[in-house]
Scaffold this motif. Structure first.
Motif, short mmCIF file in Angstrom:
data_model
loop_
_atom_site.label_atom_id
_atom_site.label_comp_id
_atom_site.label_asym_id
_atom_site.label_seq_id
_atom_site.Cartn_x
_atom_site.Cartn_y
_atom_site.Cartn_z
N ASP A 149 26.17 44.29 -37.12
CA ASP A 149 26.89 43.38 -35.76
C ASP A 149 25.41 42.91 -35.23
OD1 ASP A 149 29.21 43.73 -36.11
OD2 ASP A 149 29.52 45.36 -34.80
N ARG A 150 24.26 43.84 -35.14
CA ARG A 150 23.10 43.47 -34.61
C ARG A 150 22.33 42.44 -35.43
NH1 ARG A 150 17.99 47.79 -33.87
NH2 ARG A 150 16.79 46.14 -33.10
N VAL A 151 22.53 42.64 -36.54
CA VAL A 151 22.06 41.41 -37.57
C VAL A 151 22.51 39.91 -37.25
CG1 VAL A 151 21.65 40.60 -39.85
CG2 VAL A 151 21.08 43.03 -39.31
N VAL A 152 23.83 40.11 -37.07
CA VAL A 152 24.67 38.96 -36.78
C VAL A 152 24.25 38.27 -35.55
CG1 VAL A 152 27.08 38.04 -36.36
CG2 VAL A 152 26.65 39.44 -38.04
N HIS A 153 24.09 38.90 -34.41
CA HIS A 153 23.77 38.46 -33.22
C HIS A 153 22.45 37.87 -33.24
CE1 HIS A 153 27.55 39.63 -31.46
NE2 HIS A 153 27.01 40.81 -31.68
N ALA A 154 21.52 38.70 -33.92
CA ALA A 154 20.06 38.32 -33.99
C ALA A 154 19.83 36.79 -34.61
CB ALA A 154 19.06 39.35 -34.61
N PHE A 155 20.68 36.81 -35.78
CA PHE A 155 20.58 35.54 -36.54
C PHE A 155 21.12 34.37 -35.77
CE2 PHE A 155 22.63 32.37 -39.23
CZ PHE A 155 21.47 32.06 -40.34
N SER A 156 22.28 34.49 -34.96
CA SER A 156 22.86 33.51 -34.20
C SER A 156 22.00 33.10 -33.25
CB SER A 156 23.91 34.08 -33.59
OG SER A 156 25.29 34.40 -34.63
N ALA A 157 21.11 33.89 -32.60
CA ALA A 157 20.24 33.58 -31.53
C ALA A 157 19.00 32.52 -32.18
CB ALA A 157 19.65 34.58 -30.73
N LEU A 158 18.78 32.51 -33.36
CA LEU A 158 17.66 32.04 -34.13
C LEU A 158 17.50 30.39 -33.67
CD1 LEU A 158 16.98 33.80 -37.20
CD2 LEU A 158 15.69 34.19 -35.03
N GLY A 159 18.72 29.81 -33.51
CA GLY A 159 18.84 28.32 -33.51
C GLY A 159 18.25 27.45 -34.74
N VAL A 160 17.30 26.78 -34.74
CA VAL A 160 17.15 25.95 -35.97
C VAL A 160 16.30 26.46 -36.70
CG1 VAL A 160 16.72 23.76 -34.47
CG2 VAL A 160 14.74 25.33 -34.62
N ALA A 161 15.68 28.09 -36.43
CA ALA A 161 14.90 28.83 -37.46
C ALA A 161 15.98 29.33 -38.68
CB ALA A 161 14.26 30.02 -36.89
N GLN A 162 17.28 29.25 -38.43
CA GLN A 162 18.19 29.91 -39.22
C GLN A 162 18.17 29.37 -40.67
OE1 GLN A 162 22.06 29.02 -37.20
NE2 GLN A 162 21.96 30.85 -36.07
N GLY A 163 17.95 27.93 -40.66
CA GLY A 163 17.90 27.34 -42.09
C GLY A 163 16.34 27.95 -43.10
N ALA A 164 15.54 28.11 -42.18
CA ALA A 164 14.29 28.69 -42.94
C ALA A 164 14.57 30.13 -43.38
CB ALA A 164 13.03 28.57 -41.93
N VAL A 165 15.21 30.75 -42.48
CA VAL A 165 15.66 32.25 -42.59
C VAL A 165 16.39 32.27 -43.96
CG1 VAL A 165 17.06 34.15 -42.10
CG2 VAL A 165 15.20 33.18 -40.52
N LEU A 166 17.50 31.52 -44.10
CA LEU A 166 18.31 31.59 -45.26
C LEU A 166 17.78 31.16 -46.50
CD1 LEU A 166 21.66 30.42 -43.76
CD2 LEU A 166 21.11 32.60 -44.11
N THR A 167 16.77 30.31 -46.43
CA THR A 167 15.91 29.70 -47.65
C THR A 167 15.21 31.05 -48.28
OG1 THR A 167 15.68 27.63 -46.73
CG2 THR A 167 14.20 28.25 -48.46
N TYR A 168 14.53 31.89 -47.33
CA TYR A 168 13.95 32.86 -47.91
C TYR A 168 14.55 34.08 -48.01
CZ TYR A 168 9.86 29.59 -47.29
OH TYR A 168 9.10 28.64 -47.30
N ALA A 169 15.51 34.39 -47.37
CA ALA A 169 16.42 35.50 -47.59
C ALA A 169 17.80 35.24 -47.71
CB ALA A 169 16.25 36.31 -46.42
#
Length: 211
Positions: free
Chosen positions: A177-197
């Motif tokens: 759940d903590r991972v989900v909330h932290a990811f949701s708070a990233l905003g535009v950085a989400q795309g970059a995160v998903l690209t590398y992970a």
């Protein structure tokens, strides 16, 4: 099936797309600049959406547009062939990464009445939900290493802390759940995160099959 597509647009802009292994490599060229990006097939929603003169493939997790194609270019046959390839490869890579198995062929059983039916274990809804979100600590560790290598640690610090806690105790639902909330708070950085992970896309997906 076509795995390379070259599209030319007005103002001398050219878009080249290549499906290579588990990723799509995109290169957008103009007389003034050249932009390159890589999209992991595991995070790509295999069902595109039509937006005016474009066909867009979005992220499984946040709906962000990751690949945008000029509809019908360079011609209808090549365009449709490439889109079909991209959709199928996105499905295949996600299934392989998630460890999903093909469904049992019921027709085969019907055609062999003397063959004993397989012994299926019936699980309740809670067990199914738990299995859907089962966490692979090794894949979480791989995601942490990729993010630490390619992204700014200060920008994704909260997500990294949450992932480290999940790696240490992968069966703890509160860490997920903590991972989900932290990811949701990233905003535009989400795309970059998903690209590398891309494994995060699987963890955050509500549907393990994705379609």
């Amino acid at each position: 099936m076509l795995t390379r597509l070259i599209q030319k647009h007005l103002f001398l802009v050219t878009q080249e797309l290549d499906i290579v292994g588990d990723e799509v490599r995109v290169c957008i060229k103009s007389p003034w600049s050249e932009e390159k990006l890589t999209v992991m097939l595991t995070v790509l929603n295999p069902e595109p959406v039509i937006k005016k003169s474009r066909l867009e493939f979005t992220s499984r997790v946040n709906g962000e547009t990751l690949i945008s194609l000029y509809s019908g270019r360079p011609n209808t046959a090549q365009f449709n062939d490439f889109v079909s390839s991209l959709k199928q490869r996105a499905k295949d890579e996600y299934n392989a990464f998630a460890g999903l198995k093909p469904a049992v062929n019921l027709q085969t059983l019907v055609g062999n009445p003397d063959e004993e039916a397989p012994d299926f274990e019936v699980s309740n809804a809670d067990e199914a939900a738990t299995a859907r979100h089962e966490v692979d600590a090794e894949k979480v560790d791989g995601a942490i290493r990729m993010l630490a290598t390619y992204l700014d640690g200060a920008e994704i610090g909260s997500l990294m802390s949450a992932l480290e806690a999940l790696r240490a105790d992968p069966q703890n639902a509160s860490h997920l759940d903590r991972v989900v909330h932290a990811f949701s708070a990233l905003g535009v950085a989400q795309g970059a995160v998903l690209t590398y992970a891309p494994y995060l896309g699987i963890l955050l997906s509500d549907d393990p099959s994705g379609w």
